[in-house]
Design a protein around this motif. Structure first.
Motif, PDB file in Angstrom:
ATOM      1  N   UNK A   1      45.636  22.568  37.653  1.00  0.00           N
ATOM      2  CA  UNK A   1      44.607  22.051  38.557  1.00  0.00           C
ATOM      3  C   UNK A   1      43.738  23.194  39.071  1.00  0.00           C
ATOM      4  N   UNK A   2      44.384  24.279  39.455  1.00  0.00           N
ATOM      5  CA  UNK A   2      43.700  25.521  39.828  1.00  0.00           C
ATOM      6  C   UNK A   2      44.456  26.657  39.160  1.00  0.00           C
ATOM      7  N   UNK A   3      44.042  27.871  39.435  1.00  0.00           N
ATOM      8  CA  UNK A   3      44.763  29.005  38.860  1.00  0.00           C
ATOM      9  C   UNK A   3      46.153  29.156  39.460  1.00  0.00           C
TER      10      UNK A   3
ATOM     11  N   UNK B   1      53.739  26.361  41.774  1.00  0.00           N
ATOM     12  CA  UNK B   1      52.766  27.148  42.533  1.00  0.00           C
ATOM     13  C   UNK B   1      53.040  28.635  42.311  1.00  0.00           C
ATOM     14  N   UNK B   2      51.974  29.391  42.041  1.00  0.00           N
ATOM     15  CA  UNK B   2      52.065  30.837  41.862  1.00  0.00           C
ATOM     16  C   UNK B   2      51.014  31.505  42.730  1.00  0.00           C
ATOM     17  N   UNK B   3      51.400  32.560  43.431  1.00  0.00           N
ATOM     18  CA  UNK B   3      50.447  33.289  44.265  1.00  0.00           C
ATOM     19  C   UNK B   3      49.498  34.106  43.395  1.00  0.00           C
ATOM     20  N   UNK B   4      48.360  34.473  43.964  1.00  0.00           N
ATOM     21  CA  UNK B   4      47.380  35.275  43.220  1.00  0.00           C
ATOM     22  C   UNK B   4      47.983  36.580  42.723  1.00  0.00           C
ATOM     23  N   UNK B   5      48.836  37.187  43.520  1.00  0.00           N
ATOM     24  CA  UNK B   5      49.450  38.460  43.142  1.00  0.00           C
ATOM     25  C   UNK B   5      50.470  38.301  42.026  1.00  0.00           C
TER      26      UNK B   5
ATOM     27  N   UNK C   1      43.063  35.325  31.357  1.00  0.00           N
ATOM     28  CA  UNK C   1      41.818  35.130  32.092  1.00  0.00           C
ATOM     29  C   UNK C   1      41.716  36.152  33.222  1.00  0.00           C
ATOM     30  N   UNK C   2      40.524  36.645  33.447  1.00  0.00           N
ATOM     31  CA  UNK C   2      40.340  37.739  34.407  1.00  0.00           C
ATOM     32  C   UNK C   2      40.744  37.340  35.820  1.00  0.00           C
ATOM     33  N   UNK C   3      40.574  36.069  36.177  1.00  0.00           N
ATOM     34  CA  UNK C   3      40.849  35.630  37.537  1.00  0.00           C
ATOM     35  C   UNK C   3      42.236  35.009  37.695  1.00  0.00           C
ATOM     36  N   UNK C   4      43.014  35.051  36.637  1.00  0.00           N
ATOM     37  CA  UNK C   4      44.330  34.402  36.644  1.00  0.00           C
ATOM     38  C   UNK C   4      45.328  35.206  37.472  1.00  0.00           C
TER      39      UNK C   4
END
Length: 544
Positions: A292-294, A347-351, A82-85
């Motif tokens: 729950x979220x990305x 939990x995973x950071x956006x980066x 996914x592009x926002x993952x």
């Protein structure tokens, strides 16, 4: 003769190390077909490059990928994530995983069907069977893994508690594995999808996957050096419409915590840490994973314990020697086969640079079972840059009501057949007793505390160098058979000649701080007589 052969293996590994990059540049036996076609430059000519018959296509696929770190890219393929993952932090090769690992679910947000790079599937691609499998998104692939070691230990089984090189100074088939699977599409969000995996395994490593009640006589009644198992046999249903995706997995699967895994390609090094060797391996039941979220995922599982089978729940056997722990004329065949709960938060950071995973696995009343471990711990990953990252794991695990080896009456009951794990029931590889601090008690709680770190460096896209450091405190000796603290350190090199062939030479040093723990074999009645173990080893994995 065996030592001479092993020395030859070691020298060969050293030669490979020195010549690896030269071999990558010009492999003498893997010259491309006489064609101007290069699928890395023009993907549309892949079929003409591979050829028409199965064997030619199979061999040419290895030739095609030799010296590359990935398969040719299909420009028409849909996005792989996914592009926002969160950004995928690693790549395979040279690392054993791309995403920071989590268990009990196919990776959500970046899994496409038929996405595994496989010479076998490429060879089948133009056959009716292969075309049907491609249309159904079913893949069959796997690997053969063989290795050997040189050790200061000499007794059969004497490398233990080190693993997976149980027998010192030998060459062995570690595992031959076949995956039959369909991956659900977890990138899309518009329809429910499904998947499954069957993963039979054969080799020495079966002793580390065996669940009590599933072909376990090989290990527990015969102590076979080689055996077979089915550590993964599960189905999956993916419901993308629930938040960022809800995955149901049901069947037998690898337990959800840990940096490492039983399957050879999923590890930094050939051998495994003691942290991994003595904890939960597989669970059987249902596991749910909710994105729950990305960034946040939550897991909840209901199983029948750890290394336990559903048909052992409530099953009883005769008890010839009733005692305070098992007081009746019958006793449960495996007290650990009971309803159990697992909970995980990730939990995973956006980066993608950081990932933390907190888990409680196989939680029930914790009574002494075949492997009824109450596991509480976490893993943490941090990527410093494209070359360096660190992986860290810590856990505490325990079992309650473990028979006390220091109590004469408890030991007598064990030897008389008064437990489900007595030699009359389980003559080989039975769970160890506890060496309780108070000899007056009949049983006690046995605990382990461990800390493990891997530091990994990627010098090239085909090379990974990993340094391992761990502390393992077997507080009552129930996991390893010796009440002692251990420290272990090792360094390994993982070199990929292509995405399909890799070698992993390494050297590790183990030290038991409080008592001799190496060069013994409980199955043979041989007590350990060494506090130190120095083991050099190497293996090769050939994927297909």
């Amino acid at each position: 003769m065996k030592r001479l052969f092993l020395a030859g293996v070691s020298l060969t590994a050293v030669s490979l190390f020195n010549a690896a990059h030269a071999a990558d540049a010009n492999p003498p036996l893997l010259k491309a077909p006489s064609s101007t076609c290069d699928p890395y430059k023009n993907y549309s000519c892949l079929d003409s490059y591979l050829g028409s018959d199965f064997f030619t296509r199979f061999v040419n696929y290895y030739r095609l990928e030799w010296g590359h770190d990935a398969a040719p890219s299909d420009p028409k393929a849909p996005p792989s994530r996914r592009a926002y993952w969160p950004t995928t932090p690693q790549s395979t090769p040279p690392m054993p995983f791309a995403d920071w690992p989590y268990g009990g679910s196919t990776n959500i947000g970046d899994t496409r069907p038929s996405s595994v790079d496989s010479p076998l599937m490429a060879a089948l691609g133009n056959t009716p069977a292969g075309q049907w499998m491609n249309d159904a998104h079913i893949q069959v692939y796997g690997w053969v893994n063989a290795g050997g070691n040189l050790s200061n230990n000499t007794v059969k089984g004497g490398n233990s508690p080190a693993a997976y090189d149980y027998n010192p100074n030998t060459v062995q088939l570690d595992q031959a594995v076949v995956y039959i699977e369909r991956l659900p599409d977890t990138v899309q969000k518009d329809h429910v999808d499904w998947g499954f995996r069957l993963a039979p395994i054969y080799g020495e490593n079966y002793r580390y996957t065996t669940a009590y009640g599933l072909w376990s006589n090989q290990l527990l009644n015969q102590n076979k050096n080689y055996g077979y198992d089915l550590p993964m046999a599960y189905g999956e249903v993916f419901v993308p419409q629930v938040l960022e995706g809800l995955m149901f997995r049901f069947g037998r699967y690898i337990s959800i915590p840990d940096i490492e895994a039983q399957l050879a390609p999923n590890n930094y090094m050939y051998t495994h840490s003691m942290t991994y060797t003595f904890d939960n391996y597989t669970n059987t039941g249902l596991n749910t994973t909710l994105a729950v979220t990305k960034n946040w995922m939550f897991q909840l599982g209901l199983t029948v314990g750890t290394e336990a089978m559903p048909w052992h729940v409530g099953q009883k056997i005769d008890n010839p020697a009733p005692n305070p722990l098992f007081p009746n004329s019958t006793m449960l065949k495996d007290p650990g086969a009971q309803p159990s709960v697992s909970v995980g938060v990730r939990y995973t950071t956006d980066s993608g640079n950081d990932g933390v995973y907190v888990v409680a696995n196989g939680i029930n009343n914790g009574t002494w079972g075949y492997n009824n471990l109450q596991w509480y711990g976490l893993t943490y990953y941090h990527k410093f840059n494209d070359q360096w990252h660190i992986s860290f794991e810590t856990y505490n695990e325990h079992q309650n009501n473990v028979l006390n080896a220091n109590n004469p009456a408890a030991l007598a009951s064990f030897l008389a057949g008064g437990t489900p794990f007595s030699p009359q029931v389980m003559p080989f590889n039975s769970p160890f007793l506890a060496q309780c601090s108070n000899a007056a008690v009949f049983s006690c709680t046995a605990s382990v505390q461990t800390f493990l770190t891997y530091i990994s460096y990627k010098p090239t896209p085909l090379d990974n160098i990993s340094y391992r450091l761990e502390y393992f405190d077997d507080q009552q000796g129930q996991r390893t058979g010796v009440k002692t603290r251990y420290v272990e350190t090792g360094i390994g090199w993982q070199h990929w000649f292509s995405p399909q062939i890799e070698i992993r030479p390494e050297v590790s040093y183990y030290r038991a701080l409080d008592a001799a723990a190496f060069n013994g074999n409980a199955n043979l009645g041989i007590a350990p007589n060494k506090k130190d173990a120095l083991i050099g080893s190497a293996d090769i994995i050939i994927h297909f």
